[in-house]
Design a protein around this motif. Structure first.
Motif, PDB file in Angstrom:
ATOM      1  N   ASN A 123      48.910  31.946  39.971  1.00  5.35           N
ATOM      2  CA  ASN A 123      49.550  30.696  39.971  1.00  5.35           C
ATOM      3  C   ASN A 123      49.306  30.116  38.984  1.00  5.35           C
ATOM      4  O   ASN A 123      47.988  30.079  38.238  1.00  5.35           O
TER       5      ASN A 123
ATOM      6  N   GLU B 142      48.274  36.291  43.984  1.00  5.78           N
ATOM      7  CA  GLU B 142      49.250  35.410  43.799  1.00  5.78           C
ATOM      8  C   GLU B 142      48.894  33.644  43.362  1.00  5.78           C
ATOM      9  O   GLU B 142      49.337  33.050  42.036  1.00  5.78           O
ATOM     10  N   GLN B 143      47.568  33.503  44.119  1.00  5.78           N
ATOM     11  CA  GLN B 143      46.130  32.815  43.204  1.00  5.78           C
ATOM     12  C   GLN B 143      45.896  33.175  42.002  1.00  5.78           C
ATOM     13  O   GLN B 143      46.275  31.714  40.796  1.00  5.78           O
TER      14      GLN B 143
ATOM     15  N   ASN C  50      46.033  27.995  37.822  1.00  7.98           N
ATOM     16  CA  ASN C  50      44.882  28.117  37.979  1.00  7.98           C
ATOM     17  C   ASN C  50      45.488  29.372  36.392  1.00  7.98           C
ATOM     18  O   ASN C  50      44.523  30.549  36.605  1.00  7.98           O
TER      19      ASN C  50
END
Length: 59
Positions: free
Chosen positions: A44, A40-41, A47
């Motif tokens: 993003n 998920e990160q 990121n």
């Protein structure tokens, strides 16, 4: 130059320690408790830097 670093570890104490050390050295640490949060990160848009696995135990 500060880096944005994704820190993935299922052990909260280890994750927090690494994040604190990175922050103290001037980098931005993005914590994730496991694979799902890491993906998920990584997806993003904020990121966008590539990540490198430093160590991951095999099970």
């Amino acid at each position: 130059m500060a880096h944005r670093i994704l820190v993935v570890d299922d052990d909260a104490d280890v994750r927090d320690m690494v994040c604190r050390a990175l922050t103290a050295s001037g980098d931005e640490a993005i914590p994730a408790a496991g694979g799902r949060q890491a993906v998920e990160q990584a997806l993003n848009p904020l990121n966008t830097n590539p990540t490198k696995e430093i160590a991951c135990p095999r099970r």
